[in-house]
Design an enzyme around this catalytic site. Structure first.
Site, PDB file in Angstrom:
ATOM      1  N   ARG A  78      -4.527  -2.830   9.306  1.00 17.26           N
ATOM      2  CA  ARG A  78      -4.843  -4.230   9.060  1.00 17.26           C
ATOM      3  C   ARG A  78      -4.261  -5.038  10.223  1.00 17.26           C
ATOM      4  NH1 ARG A  78      -5.056  -6.585   3.747  1.00 17.26           N
ATOM      5  NH2 ARG A  78      -3.627  -5.041   2.954  1.00 17.26           N
ATOM      6  N   THR A 115       4.697   2.065   5.521  1.00 18.50           N
ATOM      7  CA  THR A 115       3.272   1.702   5.582  1.00 18.50           C
ATOM      8  C   THR A 115       2.622   2.589   6.636  1.00 18.50           C
ATOM      9  OG1 THR A 115       1.696   0.066   6.431  1.00 18.50           O
ATOM     10  CG2 THR A 115       3.975  -0.289   7.038  1.00 18.50           C
ATOM     11  N   ASP A 143       3.425  -1.109  11.538  1.00 20.74           N
ATOM     12  CA  ASP A 143       3.415  -2.467  12.090  1.00 20.74           C
ATOM     13  C   ASP A 143       4.602  -3.319  11.627  1.00 20.74           C
ATOM     14  OD1 ASP A 143       2.655  -2.681   9.457  1.00 20.74           O
ATOM     15  OD2 ASP A 143       1.061  -4.128   9.810  1.00 20.74           O
ATOM     16  N   GLY A 199       0.842  -1.200   0.000  1.00  9.83           N
ATOM     17  CA  GLY A 199       0.000   0.000   0.000  1.00  9.83           C
ATOM     18  C   GLY A 199       0.874   1.245   0.000  1.00  9.83           C
ATOM     19  N   ARG A 206       0.257  -4.731  -4.847  1.00  9.26           N
ATOM     20  CA  ARG A 206       0.520  -6.040  -4.222  1.00  9.26           C
ATOM     21  C   ARG A 206       0.504  -7.053  -5.367  1.00  9.26           C
ATOM     22  NH1 ARG A 206      -0.621  -4.119   1.029  1.00  9.26           N
ATOM     23  NH2 ARG A 206      -2.372  -2.685   1.065  1.00  9.26           N
ATOM     24  N   ASP A 266       0.492   1.773   8.631  1.00 11.31           N
ATOM     25  CA  ASP A 266       0.072   0.969   9.796  1.00 11.31           C
ATOM     26  C   ASP A 266       1.066   0.972  10.962  1.00 11.31           C
ATOM     27  OD1 ASP A 266      -2.125   0.336   8.334  1.00 11.31           O
ATOM     28  OD2 ASP A 266      -1.681  -1.798   8.100  1.00 11.31           O
ATOM     29  N   ASP A 304       5.737  -5.460   5.400  1.00 15.06           N
ATOM     30  CA  ASP A 304       6.273  -6.807   5.647  1.00 15.06           C
ATOM     31  C   ASP A 304       6.113  -7.743   4.447  1.00 15.06           C
ATOM     32  OD1 ASP A 304       3.530  -6.815   6.087  1.00 15.06           O
ATOM     33  OD2 ASP A 304       3.617  -8.366   7.622  1.00 15.06           O
TER      34      ASP A 304
END
Ligand code: F6P
Length: 330
Positions: free
Chosen positions: A180, A134, A138, A19, A80, A136, A111
């Protein structure tokens, strides 16, 4: 992390994958300009791993990076690529890179992107350094990922606006933010936006607690409340939550799903600055002969973290903030 022989490192390529995230352009710019400063030739691969398969590879120069630092999205485009999960497609990508004479890569992504990068090194010994990007936040091993601050600010500004209308109509709102399987955006936005409750995947959901919190507010004279929920693995989850609140407590909640608006917009100064530093360091690390790793922000240091570690689940370190959200929104 691995070492490789830098003797023949002359041409490198940069790509953005997964993303998009605000600040990726600042990272591309830093990659290109640091590489040229170090006498490398630089190429851009468009559309992430798909572009590696389709040979969408173009030379970049100092001028290609004019006027991009302030722009959201990614000028190299992103995506993706399901085919890249298969070894036979990775072999095609490696072949294309060899034909172009590209002997090093900078991968800006999350990741999933780093899994692909690790496979390219393991199977074809293509040296790659990653830059965590990202919204996120994460990626394991890095306290920060490019785009997070901009996304949080975008969502917080939206909550400020929702607060106006919620207060005018004495309403309960559920605001769904991205993330997510993770609540990093939700918890920061909840704290910064003064939300009553934050719901996110790393914390077991407790409907009773949410109802009690809203009721407590009503009992003490609150006229409007805001709940923030992460989308988790189910975008639109806020509607389920509204339904549960209606069934169990007869609360009428309005739902606002912020969605992809959080992925766009001009990056904040923090995102531009961290993106520039991560990417410049990635080029220097590649030139030092390091690969199969990403550059991570730990405290105030930019350090090497292996892809093996980066692709593990990141422990959720913000849980303590939930208590603070509770206390500050009594
Ligand atoms: O990983 C970043 C992210 O924006 C997540 O927060 C979100 O769940 C997902 O990407 C959405 O992906 P897509 O843009 O492919 O729908």
């Amino acid at each position: 992390m691995n070492k490789f022989d830098t003797n023949k490192l002359k041409k490198i390529a940069v790509f953005t994958s997964g993303g998009d995230a605000p600040g990726m352009n600042a990272a591309i710019r830093a990659t290109v300009r640091m590489a040229i400063y170090k006498n490398l030739e630089v190429f851009g691969i468009y559309q992430g791993y798909q572009g590696m398969l389709d040979n969408q590879i173009e030379p970049l120069n100092l001028g290609s990076m004019a006027n991009v630092i302030q722009r959201g999205g990614t000028v190299l485009k992103a995506g993706r690529c399901q085919n890249f999960l298969k070894p036979e497609f990775r072999k095609i990508a490696a072949q294309n890179l060899k034909v172009q004479g590209i002997d090093g890569l900078i991968c800006i992504g999350g990741d999933g992107s780093f899994r692909g990068a690790k496979a390219l090194w393991d199977e074809h010994q293509i040296p790659i350094v990653g830059v965590p990007g990202t919204i996120d936040n994460d990626i394991n091993g890095s306290e920060y990922t490019i785009g997070f601050d901009t996304a949080v600010n975008t969502a917080m500004e939206a909550i400020d606006k929702i607060r106006d209308t919620a207060a005018s109509h004495d309403r309960l709102f559920i605001v769904e933010v991205m993330g997510r399987n993770t609540g990093y955006i939700a918890i920061e936005v909840g704290l910064a936006g003064g939300a009553e409750e934050v719901i996110f995947p790393e914390n077991p959901f407790n409907l009773e607690k949410v109802i009690n919190k809203i009721q407590h507010g009503i009992d003490r004279g609150k006229k409007s409340s805001i709940l923030v929920t992460a989308e988790g693995d189910k975008p639109g989850y806020a509607y389920d939550l509204a339904e549960q609140l209606k069934q169990k407590a007869n609360f009428d909640a309005k739902v606002c799903i912020l969605g992809h608006v959080q992925r766009g917009g001009s990056p904040t100064a923090l995102d531009r600055m961290i993106a520039s530093r991560l990417a410049a360091q990635a080029v220097l690390s590649l030139l030092d002969g390091n690969c199969n790793h990403m550059i991570a922000l730990q405290g105030t240091s930019y350090v090497n973290v292996s892809f093996d570690e980066a692709i593990q689940k990141k422990p959720f370190t913000y849980k303590g903030l939930l208590d603070l959200v509770d206390i500050l929104s009594q």
